[in-house]
Write a protein that holds these residues in place. Structure first.
Motif, short mmCIF file in Angstrom:
data_model
loop_
_atom_site.label_atom_id
_atom_site.label_comp_id
_atom_site.label_asym_id
_atom_site.label_seq_id
_atom_site.Cartn_x
_atom_site.Cartn_y
_atom_site.Cartn_z
N GLU A 1 0.01 1.19 9.38
CA GLU A 1 -0.45 1.89 8.18
C GLU A 1 -1.93 2.22 8.30
N PHE A 2 -2.36 3.22 7.56
CA PHE A 2 -3.79 3.54 7.54
C PHE A 2 -4.42 2.85 6.34
N TYR B 1 2.32 4.88 0.17
CA TYR B 1 2.04 6.09 0.94
C TYR B 1 1.01 5.87 2.05
N SER B 2 0.87 4.64 2.49
CA SER B 2 -0.02 4.34 3.60
C SER B 2 0.73 3.91 4.85
N ASN C 1 0.83 -1.20 0.00
CA ASN C 1 0.00 0.00 0.00
C ASN C 1 0.87 1.26 0.00
N ALA D 1 -7.31 3.52 4.61
CA ALA D 1 -8.06 4.25 3.58
C ALA D 1 -8.04 5.74 3.91
N ILE D 2 -8.42 6.54 2.90
CA ILE D 2 -8.60 7.98 3.07
C ILE D 2 -10.08 8.28 2.94
N GLN E 1 -5.47 3.99 12.34
CA GLN E 1 -4.24 3.40 11.82
C GLN E 1 -4.03 2.05 12.47
N ILE F 1 -8.49 9.35 6.67
CA ILE F 1 -7.86 8.53 7.69
C ILE F 1 -8.68 8.60 8.98
#
Length: 395
Positions: free
Chosen positions: A369-370, A345-346, A343, A372-373, A378, A375
Motif C-alpha cells: 500500500e502507499f 483506497y491505499s 487505510n 500518503a498522497i 509503496q 504517492i
C-alpha cells in the motif's frame, strides 16, 4: 421457547468469540520504504520463519525482486535483500515462490526479461542463494510453484500452451513437461494458481478464447507423479468478459474454488464452489463473499492445515479495503470479515498472499500500500492475525 432463546444466545456468544479471535496482532512494514514495491508473496520456511519476496518497479522497465525473512510475531529476522533471483524480470508477468519438499530451502521462479526464459534459483532460510541461476531452456509467462514431496512443481504458459513440470531440490526444471492446456482448439488455459490437492495438485486458471474475447474460470487436477492431467473442469459454464483469476485450496477430503467476473462498471459477481478431491466442481456455486456484495474482486483462499477451516480474502471496491474471513469446511462464514488494512483506497488491490502458522494459530498476510498522497513510494506490509479461537476445532 426458553430453550431456543438459550441456544440462540449461546450461538451468538460463540460467533462473537470467534470474531474477536480474528484480531490483528500487528501491522508492520517489511520493505525499506525507498521504492515502489508490490506483489508480495509469503512462503513458510522449515525453521518456523517466513520468506517474503516482492517486486520493485522503476517505471515501465523490467522489475527486480527483493526479499526479507519475517517471524510469526511480525518482527524482522533479516535485513532487506536486493537482487533476489538475479536478472531483471519481465514486468508484465508473475513470479512465484515455494518451499522445496524434503529440504529446508525455497525455490523462486520468474520470466527473465532478456529472453523470456523461465528461470529458477534456490535459497536458504536467510534468503542466501544456494544454487546458481537455473535457466530452464523453456520460454513462457506466469509461473506458479507448489511444493512437492521432493522438490516442487512449476506450471506456466508456454508457446504451445499451459504446462507443468517437476523442479528438483537443486532448482533444475525437469525436461519432462506435462501439457495441461484446454483440449479445445478454440481456447487455451492460463494458469493462475497451483495448489496441493489430495494425491496431487489442482491447477486453477482461466480458460480463454483464442481471440481473447471471453473467458471462464476452470480447474484441472494433476496427479503427484505428473503422469497425466485430468479433464479441464469449468467452474461456470458460460464464457464472459471480465473474468477474475480463480483460486482453489483443499483440506483432506474436499476443496473450494473462489472466482467471479465483472457485471458492470460498478458491480461484480463473486462465487464459492465446492471441489471434489480430483478438482472437479460439485454442487452449485454460491455467492461470495455475500449475496449483497456490490463490487468485489481479487479473491484468495488458504487451507488452515491441521484444522477444518479456510481463510479467504477479497477486495471491496466500495470502500477500498481488503478483507479477511474464516470459513468452515462446509464453506460457510464463521464470523464477520475483518480489515487487512485500515487505510481505504491505499492498498494495492491486485494481490495479497496468506500463510498460516499452526504452532501459534496465527495468520500472516502480506500486501502492499502507499502511505500518503502524493504517492512517492509503496510499501510491502505484513499483518498478523490471531485466529486461535476460530481454529480450535482440530481434525
Amino acid at each position: 421457547m426458553k430453550a431456543r432463546i438459550l441456544v440462540s444466545m449461546a450461538l451468538a456468544l460463540v460467533h462473537t468469540h470467534i470474531a474477536a479471535a480474528q484480531a490483528v496482532v500487528t501491522r508492520t512494514r517489511v520493505s525499506d520504504g525507498k521504492g515502489y514495491d508490490e506483489r508480495p508473496l509469503i512462503t513458510p520456511l522449515a525453521n518456523g520463519t517466513y520468506a517474503v519476496v516482492w517486486d520493485r518497479t522503476t517505471g515501465d522497465v523490467p522489475i527486480s525482486l527483493q526479499g526479507r525473512v519475517v517471524r510469526q510475531d511480525g518482527t524482522m529476522a533479516t535485513p532487506v535483500k536486493k537482487g533476489v533471483l538475479g536478472p531483471p524480470l519481465n514486468q508484465y508477468t508473475s513470479f512465484s515462490t515455494s518451499a522445496l519438499g524434503g529440504t529446508d530451502r525455497i525455490v523462486i521462479s520468474g520470466t527473465r526479461s532478456s529472453d523470456t526464459q523461465i528461470v529458477t534459483r534456490v535459497y536458504d532460510s536467510k534468503l542466501a542463494a544456494k544454487s546458481p541461476l537455473r535457466a530452464s531452456g523453456q520460454t513462457g509467462y506466469d509461473s506458479h510453484l507448489a511444493m512437492a514431496a521432493s522438490g516442487a512443481v512449476l506450471a506456466w504458459n508456454g508457446p504451445d500452451g499451459a504446462v507443468i513440470a517437476p523442479v528438483g531440490t537443486t532448482g533444475f526444471v525437469g525436461d519432462t513437461r506435462l501439457g495441461i492446456d484446454s483440449t479445445s482448439t478454440s481456447t487455451f488455459l492460463q494458469p493462475t494458481r497451483v495448489g496441493l490437492a489430495p494425491g496431487g495438485y489442482c491447477v486453477a486458471g482461466v480458460e480463454t478464447k483464442s481471440d481473447y474475447s471471453t473467458s471462464r474460470p476452470a480447474t484441472i487436477y494433476v496427479p503427484a507423479d505428473l503422469s497425466a492431467p485430468g479433464t479441464l473442469s469449468p467452474l461456470r459454464s458460460a464464457f464472459g468478459t471480465g473474468t477474475f483469476s480463480p483460486d482453489a485450496a483443499f483440506l483432506e477430503d474436499a476443496g473450494y474454488a473462489l472466482f467471479g467476473l465483472t457485471t458492470s462498471d460498478t458491480a461484480s459477481s463473486g462465487y464459492i464452489r465446492k471441489l471434489k478431491t480430483d478438482g472437479r466442481p460439485t454442487g452449485g456455486a454460491k455467492k461470495f463473499p455475500v449475496s449483497s456484495a456490490g463490487f468485489t474482486a481479487y479473491y484468495r483462499i488458504l487451507p488452515l492445515t491441521g484444522t477444518d477451516r479456510y481463510a479467504v480474502a477479497w477486495y471491496n471496491f466500495g470502500d477500498g479495503l481488503m478483507y479477511l474471513q474464516l470459513r468452515s469446511d462446509k464453506g460457510t462464514a464463521l464470523a464477520d470479515p475483518v480489515r487487512i488494512s485500515d487505510n481505504s483506497y491505499s492498498i494495492d488491490d491486485a494481490l495479497v498472499d496468506l500463510a498460516y502458522d499452526a504452532a501459534t494459530s496465527r495468520l500472516l498476510v502480506v500486501y502492499s500500500e502507499f502511505p500518503a498522497i502524493p504517492i512517492t513510494h509503496q510499501d510491502v506490509m505484513l499483518a498478523v492475525f490471531d485466529v486461535s479461537a476460530a481454529t480450535a476445532r482440530i481434525r
